[in-house]
Enzyme design. Sequence first.
Site, mmCIF file in Angstrom:
data_model
loop_
_atom_site.group_PDB
_atom_site.id
_atom_site.type_symbol
_atom_site.label_atom_id
_atom_site.label_comp_id
_atom_site.label_asym_id
_atom_site.label_seq_id
_atom_site.Cartn_x
_atom_site.Cartn_y
_atom_site.Cartn_z
ATOM 1 N N ARG A 199 2.874 5.894 -3.240
ATOM 2 C CA ARG A 199 4.031 6.700 -3.651
ATOM 3 C C ARG A 199 4.233 6.692 -5.166
ATOM 4 O O ARG A 199 4.488 7.731 -5.773
ATOM 5 C CB ARG A 199 5.293 6.197 -2.926
ATOM 6 C CG ARG A 199 5.309 6.635 -1.447
ATOM 7 C CD ARG A 199 6.311 5.817 -0.635
ATOM 8 N NE ARG A 199 6.484 6.325 0.718
ATOM 9 C CZ ARG A 199 5.591 6.199 1.705
ATOM 10 N NH1 ARG A 199 4.452 5.583 1.484
ATOM 11 N NH2 ARG A 199 5.853 6.685 2.916
ATOM 12 N N ASP A 203 2.787 -0.722 12.121
ATOM 13 C CA ASP A 203 1.709 -1.525 11.531
ATOM 14 C C ASP A 203 1.820 -3.012 11.903
ATOM 15 O O ASP A 203 0.885 -3.782 11.672
ATOM 16 C CB ASP A 203 1.670 -1.355 10.006
ATOM 17 C CG ASP A 203 1.298 0.085 9.617
ATOM 18 O OD1 ASP A 203 1.003 0.884 10.531
ATOM 19 O OD2 ASP A 203 1.321 0.397 8.410
ATOM 20 N N SER A 250 8.839 6.396 12.803
ATOM 21 C CA SER A 250 8.534 5.728 11.526
ATOM 22 C C SER A 250 9.438 6.228 10.403
ATOM 23 O O SER A 250 9.016 6.330 9.250
ATOM 24 C CB SER A 250 7.065 5.956 11.107
ATOM 25 O OG SER A 250 6.175 5.235 11.899
ATOM 26 N N LYS A 302 -4.117 5.595 15.392
ATOM 27 C CA LYS A 302 -4.232 5.021 14.035
ATOM 28 C C LYS A 302 -5.725 4.843 13.726
ATOM 29 O O LYS A 302 -6.533 5.622 14.193
ATOM 30 C CB LYS A 302 -3.454 3.705 13.976
ATOM 31 C CG LYS A 302 -1.955 3.871 14.246
ATOM 32 C CD LYS A 302 -1.209 4.375 13.047
ATOM 33 C CE LYS A 302 0.280 4.457 13.317
ATOM 34 N NZ LYS A 302 1.022 5.008 12.183
ATOM 35 N N ARG A 328 -5.107 1.411 18.826
ATOM 36 C CA ARG A 328 -4.711 0.011 18.620
ATOM 37 C C ARG A 328 -4.201 -0.651 19.897
ATOM 38 O O ARG A 328 -4.316 -1.870 20.059
ATOM 39 C CB ARG A 328 -3.670 -0.085 17.495
ATOM 40 C CG ARG A 328 -4.309 0.074 16.129
ATOM 41 C CD ARG A 328 -3.339 -0.064 14.969
ATOM 42 N NE ARG A 328 -4.080 -0.038 13.713
ATOM 43 C CZ ARG A 328 -3.538 0.179 12.527
ATOM 44 N NH1 ARG A 328 -2.242 0.411 12.416
ATOM 45 N NH2 ARG A 328 -4.285 0.179 11.440
ATOM 46 N N LYS A 364 0.857 -1.193 0.000
ATOM 47 C CA LYS A 364 0.000 0.000 0.000
ATOM 48 C C LYS A 364 0.896 1.247 0.000
ATOM 49 O O LYS A 364 0.644 2.199 -0.738
ATOM 50 C CB LYS A 364 -0.907 -0.057 1.233
ATOM 51 C CG LYS A 364 -1.816 1.125 1.426
ATOM 52 C CD LYS A 364 -2.988 0.761 2.335
ATOM 53 C CE LYS A 364 -2.684 0.749 3.819
ATOM 54 N NZ LYS A 364 -2.768 2.069 4.466
ATOM 55 N N SER A 369 3.752 11.777 13.049
ATOM 56 C CA SER A 369 3.705 10.868 11.900
ATOM 57 C C SER A 369 4.804 11.238 10.910
ATOM 58 O O SER A 369 5.085 12.419 10.691
ATOM 59 C CB SER A 369 2.347 10.989 11.204
ATOM 60 O OG SER A 369 2.371 10.305 9.972
ATOM 61 N N SER A 370 5.376 10.209 10.313
ATOM 62 C CA SER A 370 6.380 10.442 9.261
ATOM 63 C C SER A 370 5.714 10.929 7.971
ATOM 64 O O SER A 370 6.379 11.447 7.075
ATOM 65 C CB SER A 370 7.112 9.136 8.966
ATOM 66 O OG SER A 370 6.214 8.210 8.380
#
Length: 430
Positions: free
Chosen positions: A25, A309, A195, A336, A340, A20, A167-168
């Site tokens: 990308r 993930d 990340s 997320k 989680r 994904k 977040s990256s």
Amino acid sequence: MKLQIMAARWQGEIDVPSSKSMGHRHLIAAALSRDTSYIKGITPSDDIEATIEVLRSLGVDIQRQAEVRPHRYTYLVQGGMQSYSHPIVCDARESASTLRLLLPLAIYSDNKVLFTGRGRLTQRSLAPYQALCMKQGIYWQQSEHTFPLTVQGHWTAGTMALRGDISSQFFSGLLFVLPLLKESSTVISTTPLESAGYVNLTCACLREHGVAIQAKENAVYFIRGGQTYRAGTYHVEGDYSQAAFWLAAGVLRGTLTCSGLNRNSLQGDRQILALLQQMGGHVGWEGDKLTARQSNLQGIDIDVSSCPDLFPVLAAVGTQATGVTRLYHAARLRYKESDRLHAMATALQTLGATVTERADQLCIVGPTPLRGGTVSGSRDHRIVMALAILAPFCQHALQIEDAQAVVKSYPCFWQDIQKVGGILTQEETI
Ligand SMILES: O=C(O)C1=C[C@@H](OP(=O)(O)O)[C@@H](O)[C@H](O)C1
Ligand SMILES: C=C(OP(=O)(O)O)C(=O)O
């Protein structure tokens, strides 16, 4: 939708869906060239379709052709965004990658863009972009619940400093657009970058599309201005985050083989292989396929900051490993598609596992037989898939709520689970 899953063991081979992260990308990079690109081997999912639809809303022409391999498509991307005289609406659905990778491009497109989204995305932070846009004088209008979010303005090249502990994806988003500005820029993280491997993946993808980023020490990125994206043909490799469910299923109970993975992939979640091996799992390459065989597993300590993930599936594996499995540095997992940490703790406890939830970690003591029964999937694809592979350990049938959530990243998951021994019954439709 509530699904009942029964299985004695897992056995067979899975052609792992396309990555994904790499799919997003390559599609975006292709949209930024001025010619036609062919992005091959994509398995569509809700998140990938969100990216395609946002790119189309920005004026990029994208068509698809079915490939011989089941559920695979080649996307023909005619690069080039359009500038419209009216505001345009872009729906990121529930995909943070789509929103955060494409927001800088939407601004660059010279349009007034109104973003929408749904579910958990309405609660996921955009603070680093908001702060940056304020500094850059870019219009930013957001409702209390994130959407609609309207942006309009122009990027000014230069030094851009932003937090890297949320977040990256904010860094990846900027790296796509800054090479297109006339002048050069530097992007700096004001905190340790979490990340970070995903930003490396972005840099590698850009390199394939003819764009160079200089990654320096301590999350500093130098981006030369005036670069152009090269059109071409690109193949999207298999997804290690998805292979992780099958490799885990194999070491837990059975023998499972995954095909379609790149042995030398830069995907951070490739570390599932090393992590399962550290737990005592027999996982290894046989030619270009990765096979996992049932093993006696030991609990270990795992820092999940670079592989968030993998957290749900590692927690599931921990219930059947001997001793303590401690998944730490996990506080960001609360932001997320679900919280989680809490979602996994609650579901595993409901099944009968011994789990302690702390602010930034989960401790699981195993092995424990599982009761089965009904558990919530927390409307989160990765929680649903991680719970499903525990079916062989459940004394009573395992029933998972929100089973439809898999469409976010892996629409064929339930078909694949039947291929490897799962017996499914739909309990109710909501
Ligand atoms: O850039 C990407 O493709 C992703 C980055 C990660 O997010 P964070 O950087 O927010 O951890 C990951 O969790 C997400 O599924 C995909
Ligand atoms: C967190 C995920 O995706 P995103 O951040 O793109 O919503 C995911 O796929 O687990």
